[in-house]
Design a protein around this motif. Sequence first.
Motif, mmCIF file in Angstrom:
data_model
loop_
_atom_site.group_PDB
_atom_site.id
_atom_site.type_symbol
_atom_site.label_atom_id
_atom_site.label_comp_id
_atom_site.label_asym_id
_atom_site.label_seq_id
_atom_site.Cartn_x
_atom_site.Cartn_y
_atom_site.Cartn_z
ATOM 1 N N THR A 277 2.888 0.733 11.423
ATOM 2 C CA THR A 277 2.308 1.329 10.216
ATOM 3 C C THR A 277 3.294 2.254 9.502
ATOM 4 O O THR A 277 2.888 3.075 8.679
ATOM 5 N N LEU A 278 4.573 2.105 9.781
ATOM 6 C CA LEU A 278 5.602 2.810 9.009
ATOM 7 C C LEU A 278 5.816 2.037 7.711
ATOM 8 O O LEU A 278 6.634 1.109 7.648
ATOM 9 N N ILE A 279 5.077 2.385 6.680
ATOM 10 C CA ILE A 279 5.039 1.563 5.470
ATOM 11 C C ILE A 279 5.357 2.381 4.230
ATOM 12 O O ILE A 279 5.257 3.612 4.215
ATOM 13 N N VAL A 280 5.746 1.665 3.182
ATOM 14 C CA VAL A 280 5.753 2.207 1.827
ATOM 15 C C VAL A 280 4.957 1.249 0.949
ATOM 16 O O VAL A 280 4.831 0.061 1.264
ATOM 17 N N ILE A 281 4.416 1.769 -0.142
ATOM 18 C CA ILE A 281 3.587 0.996 -1.059
ATOM 19 C C ILE A 281 4.306 0.880 -2.394
ATOM 20 O O ILE A 281 4.722 1.891 -2.973
ATOM 21 N N ASP A 282 4.461 -0.336 -2.881
ATOM 22 C CA ASP A 282 5.046 -0.549 -4.199
ATOM 23 C C ASP A 282 4.005 -0.269 -5.276
ATOM 24 O O ASP A 282 2.875 -0.773 -5.215
ATOM 25 N N THR A 283 4.396 0.541 -6.259
ATOM 26 C CA THR A 283 3.530 0.867 -7.383
ATOM 27 C C THR A 283 4.330 0.725 -8.673
ATOM 28 O O THR A 283 5.565 0.620 -8.632
ATOM 29 N N PRO A 284 3.681 0.757 -9.823
ATOM 30 C CA PRO A 284 4.426 0.697 -11.087
ATOM 31 C C PRO A 284 5.355 1.894 -11.291
ATOM 32 O O PRO A 284 6.266 1.836 -12.133
ATOM 33 N N PHE A 285 5.134 2.963 -10.547
ATOM 34 C CA PHE A 285 5.957 4.165 -10.717
ATOM 35 C C PHE A 285 6.849 4.430 -9.503
ATOM 36 O O PHE A 285 7.333 5.550 -9.330
ATOM 37 N N GLY A 286 7.102 3.426 -8.676
ATOM 38 C CA GLY A 286 8.034 3.605 -7.575
ATOM 39 C C GLY A 286 7.405 3.304 -6.226
ATOM 40 O O GLY A 286 6.262 2.836 -6.131
ATOM 41 N N ARG A 287 8.169 3.590 -5.189
ATOM 42 C CA ARG A 287 7.726 3.302 -3.821
ATOM 43 C C ARG A 287 7.163 4.580 -3.206
ATOM 44 O O ARG A 287 7.836 5.614 -3.133
#
Length: 313
Positions: free
Chosen positions: A153-163
């Motif tokens: 669960t070491l994650i990052v989430i992609d969004t329109p304003f960055g990770r």
Amino acid sequence: MDTVRVAVVQAASVMMDQEASVEKACRLLEEAGRQGAELIVFPEAFLSGYPRGLSFGTVVGHRSPEGRKDFGRYWRSAVSVPGPAIDRLSEAIVRVQAYVVMGIVERADHGGQGTLYGTMLYFGPDGTLLGRHRKLKPTGSERLIWGEADGSTLIVIDTPFGRVGGLICWENYMPLARAAMYDKGVTIYIAPTADARDTWQATLQHIACEGRCFVLACNQYVTKDTYPQDLAGYHELDAWPDEMCRGGSAILGPLGDYIAGPLYHQEGILYADLDLRQIEEARYDFDVTGHYARPDVFTLVVDERPLKNVSIP
């Protein structure tokens, strides 16, 4: 996107009351949404409480029956994923149309049923659960009530304003865990905590400077009256002041400067409009996983497999 409006919520849970805590979370979400927040962050263990000051009847070599009853109550107030609390939260997020990071006490409903985890959930503006991070290393007496997570669960989430990604509380003191997050390209770093000391602020500034990222730091503001007085261990709070956690939530820029906060001695919501162009500007002279890395000298291996006790072919 060149800018994003963010909100950091500093508030107390309704201790060991899942329904009331979810209701409060929904109210605060809608308040932040009315201010145009596109990313809203809640504290560690907001659903349904960080049990500061309680021992659950534990000393070395002994657990009391009364403490077990208090733990049972704490366990029952924890959140199943998926579950009704998540459904209610998702419905509120749809109304707000923002990305949301929520701190929960997560109840494992299969494979280790009975174990709780300190967990950070990531939601999209359509209410979808995008991912979760479970705390790798509970600190001190937290180890009596929360389990240790694996690296899956070491994650990052992609969004329109960055990770967007981060670590929970004293995980942020783990240099290798931070290195793993930086390597995932995090640009908005989430750091919920239960630490209200001055030294925690130094940690936040260090992360911002080291990662050249925005840091959204979130803590609860807690007073004794947020605890149920019929707990068997309520008398343990006699040694504590009425203000049990003073807060310290803050928003920092990628050079370690404060954009908002730190906020102390009250509940409240911090807002900021982040200029995302500052990320590249800050990394001009220091990019921790780019031109300031030395892979010929240092390497880090991260095991991100979900680990199980029993494997059935």
